[in-house]
Scaffold this motif. Structure first.
Motif, PDB file in Angstrom:
ATOM      1  N   ALA A  74      41.869 -34.813  28.102  1.00  0.00           N
ATOM      2  CA  ALA A  74      42.840 -33.758  28.399  1.00  0.00           C
ATOM      3  C   ALA A  74      42.207 -32.529  29.022  1.00  0.00           C
ATOM      4  CB  ALA A  74      43.558 -33.360  27.111  1.00  0.00           C
ATOM      5  N   GLY A  75      40.908 -32.294  28.818  1.00  0.00           N
ATOM      6  CA  GLY A  75      40.299 -31.080  29.334  1.00  0.00           C
ATOM      7  C   GLY A  75      40.723 -29.871  28.516  1.00  0.00           C
ATOM      8  N   ALA A  76      40.921 -28.748  29.192  1.00  0.00           N
ATOM      9  CA  ALA A  76      41.215 -27.505  28.485  1.00  0.00           C
ATOM     10  C   ALA A  76      42.627 -27.469  27.924  1.00  0.00           C
ATOM     11  CB  ALA A  76      41.001 -26.316  29.422  1.00  0.00           C
ATOM     12  N   ASP A  77      43.559 -28.177  28.540  1.00  0.00           N
ATOM     13  CA  ASP A  77      44.955 -28.139  28.117  1.00  0.00           C
ATOM     14  C   ASP A  77      45.390 -29.529  27.678  1.00  0.00           C
ATOM     15  OD1 ASP A  77      47.674 -27.941  27.771  1.00  0.00           O
ATOM     16  OD2 ASP A  77      48.026 -26.786  29.594  1.00  0.00           O
ATOM     17  N   PRO A  78      45.543 -29.767  26.372  1.00  0.00           N
ATOM     18  CA  PRO A  78      45.886 -31.106  25.878  1.00  0.00           C
ATOM     19  C   PRO A  78      47.277 -31.572  26.276  1.00  0.00           C
ATOM     20  CG  PRO A  78      46.014 -29.512  24.102  1.00  0.00           C
ATOM     21  CD  PRO A  78      45.407 -28.803  25.271  1.00  0.00           C
ATOM     22  N   GLY A  79      48.108 -30.670  26.823  1.00  0.00           N
ATOM     23  CA  GLY A  79      49.453 -31.058  27.215  1.00  0.00           C
ATOM     24  C   GLY A  79      49.638 -31.170  28.710  1.00  0.00           C
ATOM     25  N   ASP A  80      48.546 -31.110  29.482  1.00  0.00           N
ATOM     26  CA  ASP A  80      48.667 -31.081  30.939  1.00  0.00           C
ATOM     27  C   ASP A  80      48.011 -32.305  31.553  1.00  0.00           C
ATOM     28  OD1 ASP A  80      49.031 -30.449  33.542  1.00  0.00           O
ATOM     29  OD2 ASP A  80      47.844 -28.623  33.528  1.00  0.00           O
ATOM     30  N   GLY A  81      48.871 -33.246  32.011  1.00  0.00           N
ATOM     31  CA  GLY A  81      48.381 -34.415  32.712  1.00  0.00           C
ATOM     32  C   GLY A  81      48.670 -34.339  34.196  1.00  0.00           C
ATOM     33  N   THR A  82      48.928 -33.142  34.733  1.00  0.00           N
ATOM     34  CA  THR A  82      49.223 -33.005  36.154  1.00  0.00           C
ATOM     35  C   THR A  82      47.946 -33.183  36.967  1.00  0.00           C
ATOM     36  OG1 THR A  82      48.974 -30.602  36.000  1.00  0.00           O
ATOM     37  CG2 THR A  82      51.189 -31.486  35.755  1.00  0.00           C
ATOM     38  N   GLY A  83      48.127 -33.510  38.228  1.00  0.00           N
ATOM     39  CA  GLY A  83      46.981 -33.754  39.080  1.00  0.00           C
ATOM     40  C   GLY A  83      46.500 -35.191  39.029  1.00  0.00           C
ATOM     41  N   ARG A  84      47.160 -36.022  38.201  1.00  0.00           N
ATOM     42  CA  ARG A  84      46.802 -37.437  38.097  1.00  0.00           C
ATOM     43  C   ARG A  84      48.067 -38.277  38.092  1.00  0.00           C
ATOM     44  NH1 ARG A  84      43.597 -37.496  32.663  1.00  0.00           N
ATOM     45  NH2 ARG A  84      44.782 -35.587  32.298  1.00  0.00           N
ATOM     46  N   ARG A  85      48.017 -39.436  38.718  1.00  0.00           N
ATOM     47  CA  ARG A  85      49.166 -40.328  38.705  1.00  0.00           C
ATOM     48  C   ARG A  85      49.064 -41.383  37.605  1.00  0.00           C
ATOM     49  NH1 ARG A  85      48.741 -40.175  44.467  1.00  0.00           N
ATOM     50  NH2 ARG A  85      47.943 -42.304  44.527  1.00  0.00           N
ATOM     51  N   VAL A  86      47.908 -41.460  36.961  1.00  0.00           N
ATOM     52  CA  VAL A  86      47.718 -42.373  35.836  1.00  0.00           C
ATOM     53  C   VAL A  86      47.077 -41.591  34.699  1.00  0.00           C
ATOM     54  CG1 VAL A  86      46.622 -44.480  35.008  1.00  0.00           C
ATOM     55  CG2 VAL A  86      47.409 -44.353  37.368  1.00  0.00           C
ATOM     56  N   GLU A 101      47.034 -47.948  18.602  1.00  0.00           N
ATOM     57  CA  GLU A 101      48.042 -47.886  19.663  1.00  0.00           C
ATOM     58  C   GLU A 101      47.633 -46.940  20.779  1.00  0.00           C
ATOM     59  OE1 GLU A 101      52.225 -47.739  18.287  1.00  0.00           O
ATOM     60  OE2 GLU A 101      51.346 -47.701  16.282  1.00  0.00           O
ATOM     61  N   ALA A 102      48.009 -47.294  21.992  1.00  0.00           N
ATOM     62  CA  ALA A 102      47.753 -46.454  23.159  1.00  0.00           C
ATOM     63  C   ALA A 102      48.729 -46.829  24.260  1.00  0.00           C
ATOM     64  CB  ALA A 102      46.323 -46.620  23.643  1.00  0.00           C
ATOM     65  N   CYS A 103      49.009 -45.876  25.149  1.00  0.00           N
ATOM     66  CA  CYS A 103      49.884 -46.127  26.297  1.00  0.00           C
ATOM     67  C   CYS A 103      49.227 -45.593  27.562  1.00  0.00           C
ATOM     68  CB  CYS A 103      51.242 -45.437  26.129  1.00  0.00           C
ATOM     69  SG  CYS A 103      52.277 -46.066  24.796  1.00  0.00           S
ATOM     70  N   THR A 104      49.349 -46.342  28.636  1.00  0.00           N
ATOM     71  CA  THR A 104      48.962 -45.870  29.958  1.00  0.00           C
ATOM     72  C   THR A 104      50.236 -45.579  30.738  1.00  0.00           C
ATOM     73  OG1 THR A 104      46.935 -47.171  29.946  1.00  0.00           O
ATOM     74  CG2 THR A 104      47.741 -46.431  32.088  1.00  0.00           C
ATOM     75  N   LEU A 105      50.338 -44.370  31.276  1.00  0.00           N
ATOM     76  CA  LEU A 105      51.530 -43.921  31.988  1.00  0.00           C
ATOM     77  C   LEU A 105      51.210 -43.849  33.476  1.00  0.00           C
ATOM     78  CD1 LEU A 105      52.442 -40.984  29.556  1.00  0.00           C
ATOM     79  CD2 LEU A 105      53.053 -43.417  29.358  1.00  0.00           C
ATOM     80  N   ARG A 106      52.088 -44.405  34.300  1.00  0.00           N
ATOM     81  CA  ARG A 106      51.837 -44.507  35.738  1.00  0.00           C
ATOM     82  C   ARG A 106      52.989 -43.899  36.546  1.00  0.00           C
ATOM     83  NH1 ARG A 106      47.830 -48.445  36.627  1.00  0.00           N
ATOM     84  NH2 ARG A 106      47.360 -49.755  34.817  1.00  0.00           N
ATOM     85  N   LEU A 107      52.622 -43.176  37.602  1.00  0.00           N
ATOM     86  CA  LEU A 107      53.588 -42.642  38.554  1.00  0.00           C
ATOM     87  C   LEU A 107      53.253 -43.202  39.934  1.00  0.00           C
ATOM     88  CD1 LEU A 107      53.471 -38.890  37.457  1.00  0.00           C
ATOM     89  CD2 LEU A 107      54.941 -40.693  36.567  1.00  0.00           C
ATOM     90  N   ARG A 108      54.242 -43.174  40.824  1.00  0.00           N
ATOM     91  CA  ARG A 108      54.015 -43.580  42.204  1.00  0.00           C
ATOM     92  C   ARG A 108      54.137 -42.367  43.109  1.00  0.00           C
ATOM     93  NH1 ARG A 108      57.673 -49.123  42.589  1.00  0.00           N
ATOM     94  NH2 ARG A 108      56.416 -50.403  41.154  1.00  0.00           N
ATOM     95  N   PRO A 109      53.366 -42.328  44.195  1.00  0.00           N
ATOM     96  CA  PRO A 109      53.374 -41.141  45.058  1.00  0.00           C
ATOM     97  C   PRO A 109      54.636 -40.993  45.893  1.00  0.00           C
ATOM     98  CG  PRO A 109      51.934 -42.838  45.968  1.00  0.00           C
ATOM     99  CD  PRO A 109      52.354 -43.313  44.600  1.00  0.00           C
ATOM    100  N   THR A 110      55.365 -42.090  46.115  1.00  0.00           N
ATOM    101  CA  THR A 110      56.546 -42.028  46.970  1.00  0.00           C
ATOM    102  C   THR A 110      57.812 -42.305  46.166  1.00  0.00           C
ATOM    103  OG1 THR A 110      56.273 -44.367  47.542  1.00  0.00           O
ATOM    104  CG2 THR A 110      55.249 -42.753  49.004  1.00  0.00           C
ATOM    105  N   ALA A 111      58.923 -41.820  46.669  1.00  0.00           N
ATOM    106  CA  ALA A 111      60.208 -42.018  46.003  1.00  0.00           C
ATOM    107  C   ALA A 111      60.656 -43.471  46.125  1.00  0.00           C
ATOM    108  CB  ALA A 111      61.256 -41.085  46.607  1.00  0.00           C
ATOM    109  N   VAL A 112      61.523 -43.875  45.197  1.00  0.00           N
ATOM    110  CA  VAL A 112      62.092 -45.219  45.209  1.00  0.00           C
ATOM    111  C   VAL A 112      63.370 -45.191  46.033  1.00  0.00           C
ATOM    112  CG1 VAL A 112      62.978 -47.112  43.785  1.00  0.00           C
ATOM    113  CG2 VAL A 112      61.158 -45.636  42.905  1.00  0.00           C
TER     114      VAL A 112
END
Length: 221
Positions: A74-86, A101-112
């Motif tokens: 998480a770095g300095a802010d444990p609630g900030d995952g911005t700047g990464r798509r995974v 338990e663990a989860c990997t969260l994924r975003l896509r750069p383009t709209a659907v």
């Protein structure tokens, strides 16, 4: 002419695979023994697990992590995952010392593409080829000899519709919950794994995914 048609069909099939597979490259299988480092017990040094956190992601996505769930690296802010798509979230409660338990969260750069979110979500795996590739990928991600526990189809997490599939791993591997949704034209996917074998497995993951929402003013991030 027959040879030309055969080559054309082969090219179309290859194109379909190349467009579908990279978008859903899954995690490698995780063994129960090998998972010990992914959510190392937070109580090793006597510290309490982290309290609830509102996690901010790219494209305006926001979700709530219950006590004991944290953003990995998480770095300095444990609630900030911005700047990464995974990003990866892990559970560090005493109970998760067993379930890991663990989860990997994924975003896509383009709209659907689609007229609305319902149509976009339904279109993710509308074709037989897409469904086949999806199921093959999640089974490979789970373990050799894995099986489908809940079939690929619509599921409701909180107020939102998702397309989800649940897998049953071979002994000593983690089972998985693979889910995806679309909000405001933007794609969100989750791969959640646990070594829990009971009927209530992935209960925490479903609760976390049920809290997902999107803040439009951050959509450009």
């Amino acid at each position: 002419m027959t040879d030309i048609l055969r080559r054309g069909r082969a090219a179309l099939l290859l194109f379909g695979l190349l467009t579908i597979v990279p978008a859903w490259a899954e995690e490698a299988p995780e063994t129960v023994d090998g998972a010990a480092t992914e959510s190392g017990a937070a109580s090793d040094d006597g510290d309490a697990v982290s309290g609830p956190v509102t996690l901010r992601l790219d494209q305006g996505f926001v979700l709530d992590l219950p006590a004991g769930w944290v953003l990995e690296e998480a770095g300095a802010d444990p609630g900030d995952g911005t700047g990464r798509r995974v990003v990866r979230i892990v559970c560090e409660t005493p109970a998760c010392a067993r379930t890991r338990e663990a989860c990997t969260l994924r975003l896509r750069p383009t709209a659907v593409e689609g007229e609305d979110d319902a149509a976009r979500l339904a279109g993710l795996h509308a074709s037989p080829l897409s469904r086949y590739v999806r199921l093959r990928a999640v089974l490979k991600s789970t373990s050799a000899g894995a099986a489908i526990r809940r079939p690929l189809g619509p599921e409701r997490f909180g107020p939102r519709d998702w397309i989800a599939v649940e897998t049953e791993a071979a002994p000593r591997f983690k089972s998985g919950l693979f889910a995806e949704t679309v909000i405001g034209g933007r794609y969100f996917g989750a791969i959640c794994k646990t070594c829990e074998t009971g009927a209530v497995r992935h209960e925490a993951a479903r609760t976390i995914l049920g809290s997902l929402r999107r803040i439009e003013r951050s959509a450009a991030r």
